[in-house]
Scaffold this active site. Structure first.
Site, PDB file in Angstrom:
ATOM      1  N   LYS A 165      -1.824  -6.800  -9.241  1.00  0.00           N
ATOM      2  CA  LYS A 165      -1.054  -6.771  -7.990  1.00  0.00           C
ATOM      3  C   LYS A 165      -2.054  -6.791  -6.837  1.00  0.00           C
ATOM      4  O   LYS A 165      -2.838  -5.852  -6.656  1.00  0.00           O
ATOM      5  CB  LYS A 165      -0.167  -5.536  -7.884  1.00  0.00           C
ATOM      6  CG  LYS A 165       0.748  -5.653  -6.662  1.00  0.00           C
ATOM      7  CD  LYS A 165       1.579  -4.414  -6.411  1.00  0.00           C
ATOM      8  CE  LYS A 165       0.879  -3.494  -5.483  1.00  0.00           C
ATOM      9  NZ  LYS A 165       1.742  -2.689  -4.613  1.00  0.00           N
TER      10      LYS A 165
ATOM     11  N   GLY B  20       4.824   4.252   1.665  1.00  0.00           N
ATOM     12  CA  GLY B  20       4.875   5.709   1.800  1.00  0.00           C
ATOM     13  C   GLY B  20       5.805   6.213   2.887  1.00  0.00           C
ATOM     14  O   GLY B  20       5.906   7.416   3.117  1.00  0.00           O
TER      15      GLY B  20
ATOM     16  N   ALA C 190       7.355  -1.175  -1.820  1.00  0.00           N
ATOM     17  CA  ALA C 190       7.020  -0.241  -0.749  1.00  0.00           C
ATOM     18  C   ALA C 190       8.198   0.082   0.171  1.00  0.00           C
ATOM     19  O   ALA C 190       8.993  -0.788   0.512  1.00  0.00           O
ATOM     20  CB  ALA C 190       5.868  -0.740   0.103  1.00  0.00           C
ATOM     21  N   GLY C 191       8.259   1.348   0.515  1.00  0.00           N
ATOM     22  CA  GLY C 191       9.216   1.811   1.518  1.00  0.00           C
ATOM     23  C   GLY C 191      10.510   2.372   0.952  1.00  0.00           C
ATOM     24  O   GLY C 191      11.306   2.946   1.694  1.00  0.00           O
TER      25      GLY C 191
ATOM     26  N   SER D  65       6.084   6.484  -3.903  1.00  0.00           N
ATOM     27  CA  SER D  65       6.293   7.718  -3.140  1.00  0.00           C
ATOM     28  C   SER D  65       7.669   8.330  -3.359  1.00  0.00           C
ATOM     29  O   SER D  65       7.787   9.556  -3.441  1.00  0.00           O
ATOM     30  CB  SER D  65       6.114   7.448  -1.644  1.00  0.00           C
ATOM     31  OG  SER D  65       4.889   6.822  -1.417  1.00  0.00           O
TER      32      SER D  65
END
Ligand SMILES: CC(=O)[C@@H](O)[C@H](O)COP(=O)(O)O
Length: 274
Positions: free
Chosen positions: A115, A176, A202-203, A225
């Site tokens: 990745k 995050g 992400a997010g 996260s």
């Protein structure tokens, strides 16, 4: 409840619902990270509960054999059970990202699925698109299968796909942040125009974010996260497993049309069962 409708007897399509990234095929569409956990035991337990098959590892921040004096993540996340996806977190230029992928390939005995993430700055961790394009080209030419973290820009996504990236991974929101999917419209444009898998990376903050990504038609979701920072990471990992699955099923089932006005749920004429 009547069982005489044609759909009631259909087998669920999800049983055969695999997806292919580069040369590998997977059943689970939830991909997870390994950072931010309390300890290795919690890491192993949460990842096990997620039923993820692809587990991403930040090569510059995690010991997978580079340092014999520290606990090795591969002792709890075994490459016999999981597909390890080395990532270039912490790389801010193409050269460092390329070097990191080569190190990962060496450490993992020739493994070529990576990745790629090349970041713009420490504050936003937003992708540096120019450096990402540069690194992707070199890595693809060198035989890597590149899954690429990128902005939610449909034109950049197209460019990365035509270069030969095996998966396009637009951000839902900042890494995050837990802010969820900031721009569903651009994500939909990317999904519509891309032939290789598209995974939101992400997010994601909670289960509904993951379900929405899948309902939009994403092929998968990568998160770290939301699980690791939950009060109960193992329970959240299970929630995410169900959310990705539910979102995928809803996408395959096809949502009802949205209407401005009400339509009554009960018949307008006569009575039930007459
Ligand atoms: C683990 C990883 O690869 C991260 O770079 C990824 O982007 C996850 O982001 P979240 O922590 O916001 O889920």
């Amino acid at each position: 409840m009547s069982e005489n409708t044609s759909t009631a007897t259909q087998p669920t399509p999800l049983l055969q619902d695999t997806f292919t990234v580069g040369s590998r095929t997977f059943s689970s569409r939830l991909l997870v990270g390994t950072g931010k956990y309390k300890d290795m035991t919690e890491t192993g337990a949460a990842i096990g509960a997620s039923a993820a098959e692809i587990v991403t590892v930040a090569i510059r921040r995690t010991n997978i054999g580079q340092n014999s004096n520290e606990p090795n993540l591969l002792d709890v996340i075994s490459p016999d059970k999981y597909t390890i996806l080395p990532n270039t977190a912490g790389c801010f230029d193409a050269e460092t990202a390329i070097r990191t992928c080569k190190l990962a390939r060496e450490l993992l005995g020739g493994h070529n699925l990576v990745k790629l993430e090349v970041l713009g700055d420490e504050k936003t961790l937003y992708p540096n698109v120019m450096e990402t394009l540069k690194a992707a080209k070199v890595l693809i030419d060198d035989g890597f299968e590149v899954m690429v973290y990128t902005s939610d820009d449909p034109i950049v996504a197209q460019e990365l796909e035509s270069m030969g990236c095996v998966a396009i991974m637009p951000l839902g929101s900042l890494i995050g942040s837990g802010l969820g999917l900031i721009n569903r419209h651009t994500l939909s444009l990317i999904i519509e125009n891309t032939k290789v898998p598209v995974l939101v990376d992400a997010g994601v903050g909670t289960a509904s974010d993951a379900a929405i990504a899948m309902e939009l038609g994403c092929d998968g979701v990568l998160m770290n996260s939301a699980i690791a920072n939950a009060k109960n990471p193992v329970m959240m990992a299970q929630a995410m497993k169900h959310a990705v699955w539910a979102g995928r099923q809803a996408f395959l089932a096809g949502r009802m049309p949205m209407r401005k006005m009400a339509t009554a749920s009960s018949p307008q004429t006569g009575y039930f069962f007459q």
